[in-house]
Design a protein around this motif. Structure first.
Motif, PDB file in Angstrom:
ATOM      1  N   ASN A  39       0.716  -1.269   0.211  1.00 48.23           N
ATOM      2  CA  ASN A  39      -0.067   0.020   0.077  1.00 48.23           C
ATOM      3  C   ASN A  39       0.938   1.302   0.300  1.00 48.23           C
ATOM      4  O   ASN A  39       0.382   2.219  -0.595  1.00 48.23           O
ATOM      5  CB  ASN A  39      -0.878   0.111   1.267  1.00 48.23           C
ATOM      6  CG  ASN A  39      -1.946   1.175   1.298  1.00 48.23           C
ATOM      7  OD1 ASN A  39      -2.797   1.324   0.408  1.00 48.23           O
ATOM      8  ND2 ASN A  39      -1.924   1.966   2.407  1.00 48.23           N
TER       9      ASN A  39
ATOM     10  N   SER B 170       2.228   1.546  -3.654  1.00 46.80           N
ATOM     11  CA  SER B 170       1.471   1.234  -5.173  1.00 46.80           C
ATOM     12  C   SER B 170       1.191   2.386  -5.859  1.00 46.80           C
ATOM     13  O   SER B 170       1.299   2.249  -7.150  1.00 46.80           O
ATOM     14  CB  SER B 170       0.297   0.436  -4.913  1.00 46.80           C
ATOM     15  OG  SER B 170      -0.640   1.432  -3.991  1.00 46.80           O
ATOM     16  N   ARG B 171       0.742   3.421  -5.300  1.00 43.74           N
ATOM     17  CA  ARG B 171       0.687   4.642  -5.970  1.00 43.74           C
ATOM     18  C   ARG B 171       1.712   5.140  -6.872  1.00 43.74           C
ATOM     19  O   ARG B 171       1.580   5.507  -8.002  1.00 43.74           O
ATOM     20  CB  ARG B 171       0.154   5.794  -5.146  1.00 43.74           C
ATOM     21  CG  ARG B 171      -0.076   7.050  -5.736  1.00 43.74           C
ATOM     22  CD  ARG B 171      -0.850   8.314  -5.057  1.00 43.74           C
ATOM     23  NE  ARG B 171      -1.312   9.374  -5.754  1.00 43.74           N
ATOM     24  CZ  ARG B 171      -2.062  10.434  -5.150  1.00 43.74           C
ATOM     25  NH1 ARG B 171      -2.475  10.199  -3.722  1.00 43.74           N
ATOM     26  NH2 ARG B 171      -2.330  11.294  -5.552  1.00 43.74           N
ATOM     27  N   GLU B 172       2.825   5.328  -6.175  1.00 43.76           N
ATOM     28  CA  GLU B 172       4.087   5.616  -6.929  1.00 43.76           C
ATOM     29  C   GLU B 172       4.401   4.415  -8.293  1.00 43.76           C
ATOM     30  O   GLU B 172       4.957   4.950  -9.282  1.00 43.76           O
ATOM     31  CB  GLU B 172       5.519   5.713  -6.110  1.00 43.76           C
ATOM     32  CG  GLU B 172       6.657   5.943  -6.571  1.00 43.76           C
ATOM     33  CD  GLU B 172       6.720   7.313  -7.405  1.00 43.76           C
ATOM     34  OE1 GLU B 172       7.653   7.528  -8.350  1.00 43.76           O
ATOM     35  OE2 GLU B 172       5.904   8.205  -7.089  1.00 43.76           O
TER      36      GLU B 172
ATOM     37  N   TRP C 252       2.149   3.012 -10.033  1.00 42.58           N
ATOM     38  CA  TRP C 252       1.088   3.235 -10.930  1.00 42.58           C
ATOM     39  C   TRP C 252       1.370   4.542 -11.666  1.00 42.58           C
ATOM     40  O   TRP C 252       1.069   4.851 -12.876  1.00 42.58           O
ATOM     41  CB  TRP C 252      -0.116   2.901 -10.348  1.00 42.58           C
ATOM     42  CG  TRP C 252      -0.530   1.619 -10.336  1.00 42.58           C
ATOM     43  CD1 TRP C 252      -0.643   1.032  -9.280  1.00 42.58           C
ATOM     44  CD2 TRP C 252      -1.062   0.948 -11.310  1.00 42.58           C
ATOM     45  NE1 TRP C 252      -1.122  -0.406  -9.321  1.00 42.58           N
ATOM     46  CE2 TRP C 252      -1.659  -0.457 -10.823  1.00 42.58           C
ATOM     47  CE3 TRP C 252      -1.146   1.060 -12.835  1.00 42.58           C
ATOM     48  CZ2 TRP C 252      -1.881  -1.680 -11.745  1.00 42.58           C
ATOM     49  CZ3 TRP C 252      -1.625  -0.302 -13.742  1.00 42.58           C
ATOM     50  CH2 TRP C 252      -2.168  -1.602 -13.055  1.00 42.58           C
ATOM     51  N   GLU C 253       1.752   5.563 -10.903  1.00 41.92           N
ATOM     52  CA  GLU C 253       1.741   7.175 -11.424  1.00 41.92           C
ATOM     53  C   GLU C 253       3.213   7.274 -12.277  1.00 41.92           C
ATOM     54  O   GLU C 253       3.178   8.169 -12.990  1.00 41.92           O
ATOM     55  CB  GLU C 253       1.560   7.957 -10.325  1.00 41.92           C
ATOM     56  CG  GLU C 253      -0.035   7.827 -10.021  1.00 41.92           C
ATOM     57  CD  GLU C 253      -0.275   8.959  -9.112  1.00 41.92           C
ATOM     58  OE1 GLU C 253       0.416   9.687  -8.761  1.00 41.92           O
ATOM     59  OE2 GLU C 253      -1.587   9.388  -8.854  1.00 41.92           O
TER      60      GLU C 253
ATOM     61  N   SER D 179       3.287   2.737 -14.429  1.00 43.00           N
ATOM     62  CA  SER D 179       2.861   3.856 -15.273  1.00 43.00           C
ATOM     63  C   SER D 179       2.276   3.769 -16.610  1.00 43.00           C
ATOM     64  O   SER D 179       1.672   4.722 -17.226  1.00 43.00           O
ATOM     65  CB  SER D 179       3.899   4.829 -15.082  1.00 43.00           C
ATOM     66  OG  SER D 179       5.091   4.756 -15.682  1.00 43.00           O
TER      67      SER D 179
ATOM     68  N   TYR E  90      -5.272   0.665  -6.237  1.00 46.61           N
ATOM     69  CA  TYR E  90      -5.055   1.855  -7.111  1.00 46.61           C
ATOM     70  C   TYR E  90      -5.061   1.833  -8.517  1.00 46.61           C
ATOM     71  O   TYR E  90      -5.406   2.614  -9.073  1.00 46.61           O
ATOM     72  CB  TYR E  90      -3.663   2.075  -6.525  1.00 46.61           C
ATOM     73  CG  TYR E  90      -3.317   3.698  -7.097  1.00 46.61           C
ATOM     74  CD1 TYR E  90      -3.882   4.594  -6.066  1.00 46.61           C
ATOM     75  CD2 TYR E  90      -2.777   4.263  -8.077  1.00 46.61           C
ATOM     76  CE1 TYR E  90      -3.708   6.202  -6.440  1.00 46.61           C
ATOM     77  CE2 TYR E  90      -2.593   5.287  -8.303  1.00 46.61           C
ATOM     78  CZ  TYR E  90      -3.274   6.525  -7.553  1.00 46.61           C
ATOM     79  OH  TYR E  90      -3.110   7.973  -7.884  1.00 46.61           O
TER      80      TYR E  90
ATOM     81  N   LEU F 297      -7.466   3.860 -11.163  1.00 45.33           N
ATOM     82  CA  LEU F 297      -7.145   4.602 -12.457  1.00 45.33           C
ATOM     83  C   LEU F 297      -8.008   4.229 -13.528  1.00 45.33           C
ATOM     84  O   LEU F 297      -8.582   4.884 -14.408  1.00 45.33           O
ATOM     85  CB  LEU F 297      -5.582   4.205 -12.726  1.00 45.33           C
ATOM     86  CG  LEU F 297      -4.602   4.848 -11.853  1.00 45.33           C
ATOM     87  CD1 LEU F 297      -3.344   4.486 -12.246  1.00 45.33           C
ATOM     88  CD2 LEU F 297      -4.625   6.462 -11.543  1.00 45.33           C
TER      89      LEU F 297
ATOM     90  N   ARG G 151     -10.606   3.234  -0.132  1.00 52.39           N
ATOM     91  CA  ARG G 151     -10.108   4.252  -0.902  1.00 52.39           C
ATOM     92  C   ARG G 151     -11.356   4.710  -1.593  1.00 52.39           C
ATOM     93  O   ARG G 151     -11.758   5.763  -1.764  1.00 52.39           O
ATOM     94  CB  ARG G 151      -9.409   3.589  -1.956  1.00 52.39           C
ATOM     95  CG  ARG G 151      -8.963   4.471  -3.024  1.00 52.39           C
ATOM     96  CD  ARG G 151      -7.786   4.266  -4.046  1.00 52.39           C
ATOM     97  NE  ARG G 151      -6.422   4.487  -3.264  1.00 52.39           N
ATOM     98  CZ  ARG G 151      -5.582   3.505  -3.042  1.00 52.39           C
ATOM     99  NH1 ARG G 151      -5.644   2.292  -3.261  1.00 52.39           N
ATOM    100  NH2 ARG G 151      -4.313   3.754  -2.530  1.00 52.39           N
TER     101      ARG G 151
END
Length: 227
Positions: free
Chosen positions: A23, A26-28, A30-31, A36, A60, A64, A88
């Motif tokens: 957790n 994961s955002r980093e 995917w972005e 990405s 995440y 998206l 979320r």
């Protein structure tokens, strides 16, 4: 007598234990990181509709897809991951359930598309997972699947099998997955590599596909279910 190894229960246990660490990053991923390019690649071949995100982790990637207008169901073996994903989001176009990739809790031909990123290799028999994905897709539906490539450090999760130890990661080469898919009725549409930092696209542009795959951190496929 020692208990027999239960892949499913051990995988669920280990992924519950990893949920907090996953957790956090994961955002980093995917972005800006290794994941990405996945959603843009998927959107070239899957425009809209109902999508199952299988092995969704903390959701995440599902989020998206939702932002791009898809109706999304995320599924993960780890209840801890699913709980984090549900925290979320609160919207009727996205939901999360706990379940097994090789025994999906969905009706036949429910989805227009499936996304499965670095999840099939965590199944005991990947063929069963691939067949389940086919079962829940509409005829002509498409699958975006990401598989760890030969240069991916996370493949260390399967390394201990060479000592005869029980593991929960079933690594494959990208060309092995493609061969299995084509032998079992999937139509190959396209593929794209994700490389480690330091490798530029122009350095591999003239290589054939198997050589490109041999250098990847991850290979992303688009397959289509025969109509």
């Amino acid at each position: 007598m020692a208990q027999s190894f239960n892949w499913h229960k051990e995988a669920e246990k280990q992924w519950n234990e990893r949920a907090e660490l996953w957790n956090a990053k994961s955002r980093e991923m995917w972005e800006n990181g290794s994941r990405s390019t996945i959603i843009p690649f998927l959107k070239k071949y899957i425009a809209d509709g109902k999508v199952a995100d299988l092995g969704c982790g903390d959701g995440y990637g599902s989020f998206l897809l939702y932002k791009e207008g898809f109706e999304v169901t995320g599924l993960d073996l780890s209840q801890d991951m699913v709980s984090r994903a549900n925290e979320r989001m609160n919207d009727e176009r996205i939901s999360f359930v706990q379940g097994d990739l090789t025994n999906l809790p969905f009706e036949d031909e429910t989805y227009d598309a499936v996304m499965a990123i670095n999840s099939l290799e965590w199944t005991e028999i990947p063929y069963k997972g691939l067949e389940e994905m086919k079962r829940v897709l509409h005829p002509g539906g498409r699958l975006c699947i990401g598989l760890l490539g030969p240069t991916a450090m996370p493949r260390i999760n399967s390394f201990r099998r060479v000592y005869g130890e029980e593991v929960i990661c079933n690594t494959m080469m990208p060309w092995e997955l493609q061969k299995m898919a084509e032998e079992t009725g999937w139509i190959y549409i396209d593929g794209q590599g994700v490389y480690k930092r330091g490798i530029e696209e122009e350095q591999v542009a003239d290589l054939d596909e198997q050589l490109k795959q041999a250098l990847t951190f991850m290979w992303i496929f688009i397959f289509e279910k025969q109509a």
